[in-house]
Write a protein that holds these residues in place. Structure first.
Motif, PDB file in Angstrom:
ATOM      1  N   THR A 287       0.845  -1.193   0.000  1.00 27.89           N
ATOM      2  CA  THR A 287       0.000   0.000   0.000  1.00 27.89           C
ATOM      3  C   THR A 287       0.877   1.237   0.000  1.00 27.89           C
ATOM      4  N   VAL A 288       0.630   2.136  -0.969  1.00 29.45           N
ATOM      5  CA  VAL A 288       1.381   3.389  -1.084  1.00 29.45           C
ATOM      6  C   VAL A 288       0.390   4.535  -0.983  1.00 29.45           C
ATOM      7  N   ARG A 289       0.670   5.517  -0.115  1.00 27.89           N
ATOM      8  CA  ARG A 289      -0.246   6.645   0.087  1.00 27.89           C
ATOM      9  C   ARG A 289       0.494   7.963   0.038  1.00 27.89           C
ATOM     10  N   GLY A 290      -0.264   9.013  -0.293  1.00 25.70           N
ATOM     11  CA  GLY A 290       0.256  10.370  -0.259  1.00 25.70           C
ATOM     12  C   GLY A 290      -0.878  11.358  -0.064  1.00 25.70           C
ATOM     13  N   THR A 291      -0.547  12.579   0.336  1.00 23.17           N
ATOM     14  CA  THR A 291      -1.543  13.622   0.577  1.00 23.17           C
ATOM     15  C   THR A 291      -1.640  14.531  -0.635  1.00 23.17           C
ATOM     16  N   LEU A 292      -2.862  14.798  -1.061  1.00 25.92           N
ATOM     17  CA  LEU A 292      -3.125  15.610  -2.252  1.00 25.92           C
ATOM     18  C   LEU A 292      -3.784  16.914  -1.838  1.00 25.92           C
ATOM     19  N   ASP A 293      -3.234  18.027  -2.286  1.00 28.50           N
ATOM     20  CA  ASP A 293      -3.827  19.336  -2.040  1.00 28.50           C
ATOM     21  C   ASP A 293      -4.882  19.593  -3.109  1.00 28.50           C
ATOM     22  N   GLY A 294      -6.150  19.489  -2.715  1.00 23.68           N
ATOM     23  CA  GLY A 294      -7.241  19.626  -3.672  1.00 23.68           C
ATOM     24  C   GLY A 294      -7.393  21.001  -4.272  1.00 23.68           C
ATOM     25  N   GLU A 295      -6.711  22.010  -3.709  1.00 26.27           N
ATOM     26  CA  GLU A 295      -6.771  23.349  -4.290  1.00 26.27           C
ATOM     27  C   GLU A 295      -5.842  23.485  -5.493  1.00 26.27           C
ATOM     28  N   LYS A 296      -4.885  22.553  -5.615  1.00 21.80           N
ATOM     29  CA  LYS A 296      -3.922  22.618  -6.713  1.00 21.80           C
ATOM     30  C   LYS A 296      -4.074  21.466  -7.696  1.00 21.80           C
ATOM     31  N   ASN A 297      -4.416  20.280  -7.201  1.00 19.77           N
ATOM     32  CA  ASN A 297      -4.467  19.089  -8.040  1.00 19.77           C
ATOM     33  C   ASN A 297      -5.756  18.324  -7.779  1.00 19.77           C
ATOM     34  N   ASN A 298      -6.060  17.384  -8.674  1.00 13.49           N
ATOM     35  CA  ASN A 298      -7.307  16.632  -8.583  1.00 13.49           C
ATOM     36  C   ASN A 298      -7.099  15.210  -9.074  1.00 13.49           C
ATOM     37  N   ALA A 299      -8.180  14.449  -9.096  1.00 11.33           N
ATOM     38  CA  ALA A 299      -8.107  13.034  -9.452  1.00 11.33           C
ATOM     39  C   ALA A 299      -7.571  12.822 -10.867  1.00 11.33           C
ATOM     40  N   ILE A 300      -7.910  13.702 -11.804  1.00 10.15           N
ATOM     41  CA  ILE A 300      -7.414  13.553 -13.170  1.00 10.15           C
ATOM     42  C   ILE A 300      -5.896  13.735 -13.200  1.00 10.15           C
ATOM     43  N   ASP A 301      -5.383  14.657 -12.411  1.00  8.55           N
ATOM     44  CA  ASP A 301      -3.929  14.836 -12.317  1.00  8.55           C
ATOM     45  C   ASP A 301      -3.258  13.571 -11.795  1.00  8.55           C
ATOM     46  N   VAL A 302      -3.893  12.924 -10.830  1.00  8.34           N
ATOM     47  CA  VAL A 302      -3.323  11.700 -10.267  1.00  8.34           C
ATOM     48  C   VAL A 302      -3.262  10.604 -11.328  1.00  8.34           C
ATOM     49  N   ILE A 303      -4.320  10.477 -12.133  1.00  5.87           N
ATOM     50  CA  ILE A 303      -4.317   9.489 -13.211  1.00  5.87           C
ATOM     51  C   ILE A 303      -3.199   9.790 -14.199  1.00  5.87           C
ATOM     52  N   GLU A 304      -3.072  11.042 -14.602  1.00  9.16           N
ATOM     53  CA  GLU A 304      -2.037  11.406 -15.570  1.00  9.16           C
ATOM     54  C   GLU A 304      -0.645  11.106 -15.042  1.00  9.16           C
TER      55      GLU A 304
END
Length: 845
Positions: free
Chosen positions: A698-715
């Motif tokens: 399992t690999v996890r990280g924190t995403l700042d939703g004001e700068k990035n989103n789920a589509i960015d994670v896919i890319e």
């Protein structure tokens, strides 16, 4: 630039004992009497790279090449400063030390240049790697300070000005994003089970899907088919039965709790199909189908790719939804109608929200991204790395792509259902436009239509739950019997056993030459079969019937059924639309983006207290072993099966495979998550399923939703590293050559949901059958093509025969299900319906 093969006294050459990838070695380093690195006269330019580290510390190595120094290398401008014992691969895939040593670190004698042969950033290297990197950064900071003193203060002033301008620009962008008014609002109604304080016994997911969605040409069922098993127990979550074998602390319960289903029958729904670069030029592009009641209304074609479309419509155009309303219905005193109670989710506290709505899905886009979407995501990655003029999309059509199968397909689900396997509760989720005031109950509008639908589906579920015998009605997958008798199905590999083993040899050569660490080589097992269709059945009900048997035979937490068709019959005129079903029994999560549990994330002081924080997670699988299925007594069988799982946990080869993909995913998530937030809470855990044991991390990280989103994670992460190997970009180029340009289709891609609130959950499409209909002029018989993708990771430690057998093992459950299903509907007896022909290596019934 430190060394070349022209330097006398040192040479870059192949490692004497072969490649070493994902394996551990002990490093010892040059130490003077004061505990410093070497003996240097100019300590101001000396980096104490190993300060604070013990001798013989363990590191992870990834390399096929070494720097070999001769005995007389004092005249060189470089010198070695650390070494390890060389390793060789034995026939048993174990590593044994040799007497020779290999250079593990070197430095330039004049300039502050250092290099290490191992990977300090690897999760396997651990704390010593962090310390080594800190030592170098500390040295670089001191060195830069000296340079600044020499160059003056002008550079620092310019640097701070640039930073200030960039920061203001980011704030302005964030402000613009926050001003977007969401186009939708979401209504949710909870239908409690009698087991959870409700008034009725709720129906099972298979019954509900069969009643409401089985006749729909375009439908989806994100089916945690292990849910009924995981939660078939006492109140404690500690003992879970999976595959009829008790498993201590079963790790799949959190992935098996919810199932989501629906179709394109809502007024706001639409189907999106994308044909990418693997298709011919006349086929490429994105089509949007507006549908209602299962019938296509209109088609609109756009020259764009699927991720750009989703970003434009989900992030930029719509804005993420935060207007969620909970509906309750109370019957009037005279019993004539139900009164409606509407509350906003904002009225609840954080803890109450997670209890009232214990999942992240709020309606949105549900579908799949096929493996060939990689041509689009590669460009994003190359641009992040500074490459101009991306050519990743300039792939020519190989002619080896099924024209019926879109590169990607999604349904915008404005009406869907969620089932909680733990409580038996159902949730009706309706999406309406965000224009008409919610309180205006007396006018016909999107919100009132949505509320009416929720009320009707509540009544429908109540009726299903009260009907006897409904739970068992879908257990028989038969469509109709074939009077001609039992039929055989032959699954033929796209590439023969001989060719596949040559591909493994090619992979070993690429690894030996340093082109890759690990290659996930795949194959396609293909078959055609025919069944007679009764007049009352539509073609898309054939794969759904197969899926019902698959979920029974091989339940998995990320199972799914998806169907994308123009309508219920084959229509040669609808060439612009795809025709495909995915029957998936995947155990692997690719990516999820979820809101953190209350109290688990502390907001940074520099960030607004209402900041949108998400947790991105991936759970790669590398390492597979077949469950024991012998006839011994239960206790003996359990011990044998446990021994198989224990051996998998200690396998050097499988641990190396898993470690390499974990490091790859840490790098992928590191592109998009907050600096320092990516971590590995679980490394190489064994999870047990109905037919196999799997090694999962399992690999996890924190995403700042004001700068990035789920589509960015896919890319940043697509395709999943467990389906490519590492390093990703070069490895995919090699795989395209090895696999002869044959498109993988949906296999190796991902499927799941991207929710209107910014959350996402996607699996890896493995253990799956891709089913496409073949045109029949009479339309009285249904002829189908089935494709089952399978493969495995090839490393320096791989053995050709073992890899081929593992590839077949991964296909066994799916191919066997199809063979058994065809045998049943053609009038044969129920049985396993599958075997492997020892001479032809074909999988037949």
């Amino acid at each position: 630039y430190i060394i070349s093969n022209n330097d006398q006294g040192a040479e870059v050459k192949l490692a004497p004992c072969g490649p070493v990838h994902g394996l551990m070695s002990s490093v010892f380093w040059l130490e003077d009497d004061d505990g410093n690195v070497g003996n240097r006269s100019n300590h101001r330019l000396t980096c104490q790279l190993f300060e604070g580290l013990p001798q013989n510390f363990d590191v992870v190595r990834y390399h096929s090449l070494v720097v070999e120094f001769s005995e007389n290398h004092d005249n060189l401008v470089i010198e070695p400063i650390a070494w390890c014992d060389s390793l060789k691969s034995s026939a048993k895939n174990e590593c044994e030390p040799q007497h020779a040593t290999i250079c593990m670190a070197l430095r330039h004698k004049k300039y502050p240049h250092y290099g290490v042969q191992f990977h300090p950033e690897s999760i396997g290297t651990g704390e010593v790697g962090y310390r080594l990197i800190w030592n170098f950064c500390h040295f670089a900071d001191r060195y830069k300070a000296r340079r600044r003193q020499q160059l003056g203060k002008s550079i620092r002033a310019s640097f701070h000005d640039t930073n200030r301008d960039s920061s203001n620009s980011e704030i302005e962008v964030d402000a613009r994003q926050n001003r977007i008014q969401p186009l939708h609002r979401v209504f949710i109604h909870k239908i409690r089970s009698a087991d959870n304080g409700g008034k009725m016994k709720t129906p099972s997911p298979e019954v509900v899907f069969g009643e409401l969605y089985s006749s729909r040409p375009n439908s989806f069922w994100l089916d945690s088919s292990t849910g009924s098993t995981c939660f078939r127990k006492s109140d404690s979550d500690d003992q879970i039965i999976n595959g009829d074998v008790p498993v201590e602390g079963c790790p799949i319960s959190s992935n098996s709790r919810f199932s989501i289903m629906g179709s394109d029958d809502g007024p706001l729904s639409r189907k999106i199909e994308y044909f990418g670069r693997e298709h011919g030029p006349e086929r490429r592009g994105l089509s949007i189908f507006q549908a209602h009641n299962g019938r296509c209304k209109s088609e609109k074609r756009i020259d764009t790719d699927i991720l750009s479309y989703l970003r434009e419509n989900l992030v930029k155009g719509s804005g993420f939804v935060d207007a969620v309303y909970l509906l309750d219905f109370a019957t009037c005193y005279d019993g004539t109608e139900d009164e409606i109670s509407i509350r906003t989710l904002a009225e609840f506290g954080e803890n109450a929200i997670s209890e009232e709505i214990p999942f992240d899905y709020r309606g949105g886009y549900i579908g799949y991204l096929g493996y060939e979407v990689r041509h689009d995501t590669q460009c994003w990655i190359l641009e992040q790395e500074g490459v101009q003029g991306c050519v990743a999309n300039d792939r020519k059509n190989s002619g080896k792509t099924n024209p019926n199968v879109p590169t990607a397909a999604f349904i915008f689900a404005d009406r869907s259902l969620v089932y909680d396997h733990k409580t038996g509760d159902w949730y009706a989720i309706g999406v309406a436009d965000n224009v008409t005031p919610v309180a205006d109950h007396h006018k016909r509008n999107s919100s009132n239509d949505t509320i009416s639908w929720i009320h009707s589906v509540k009544n429908a579920l109540s009726s299903m739950g009260s009907s006897k015998g409904r739970v068992a009605q879908d257990s028989a997958p038969t469509l109709t019997n074939n009077p001609q008798g039992k039929k055989k199905v032959s699954f033929i590999p796209n590439r023969s056993k001989e060719t596949y083993q040559k591909d493994i040899s090619r992979s070993h050569e690429e690894i030996r030459n340093g082109e890759s660490y690990e290659l996930c080589v795949t194959n396609q097992l293909e078959a055609e079969f025919e069944v007679s269709l009764p007049k009352s059945k539509n073609i898309h009900e054939v794969p759904l019937s197969i899926y019902r048997l698959l979920r029974e035979k091989n339940p998995a937490p990320f199972s799914a059924y998806m169907g994308f068709y123009r309508d219920g019959r084959l229509d040669s005129s609808s060439s612009s639309s795809g025709a495909v079903s995915i029957c998936c029994s995947s155990p692997e999560r690719f990516l999820s983006v979820k809101k953190p549990q209350p109290g688990t994330i502390k907001c940074d002081r520099s960030r607004n207290s209402t900041a949108k924080i998400f947790i991105a997670e991936s759970k790669p699988i590398k390492g597979t072993a077949s469950r024991y299925t012998g006839d011994e007594p239960t206790e003996i069988a359990k011990k044998i099966d446990s021994k198989i799982a224990a051996d998998l946990k200690e396998s050097v080869k499988d641990k190396a495979e898993n470690l390499m993909i974990v490091d790859l995913l840490r790098n992928d998530l590191g592109r998009i998550c907050e600096v320092g937030s990516v971590h590995v809470p679980k490394l190489m855990h064994i999870e047990t399923y109905a037919t196999v044991h799997q090694m999962v991390s399992t690999v996890r990280g924190t995403l700042d939703g004001e700068k990035n989103n789920a589509i960015d994670v896919i890319e940043a992460c697509f395709p999943g590293g467990s389906m490519t190997g590492a390093p990703k970009q070069r490895t995919m180029e090699i795989l395209e050559e090895i696999e002869q340009g044959v498109s993988r289709g949906p296999y190796s891609g991902c499927l799941g949901y991207i929710s209107l609130n910014g959350c996402m959950d996607m699996n890896i499409i493995i253990r799956s059958a891709i089913l496409t209909p073949m045109h029949d002029d009479k339309n009285t018989a249904s002829r189908w093509k089935a494709s089952v993708g399978c493969g495995g990771a090839i490393t320096a430690l791989s053995v050709s025969e073992d890899e081929y057998q593992e590839m077949l093992l991964k296909s066994r459950a799916v191919c066997g299900t199809i063979c058994e299903w065809v045998e049943r509907v053609s009038g044969g007896d129920e049985g396993n319906g599958r075997r492997l022909d020892e001479e032809t290596n074909e999988i037949i019934s």
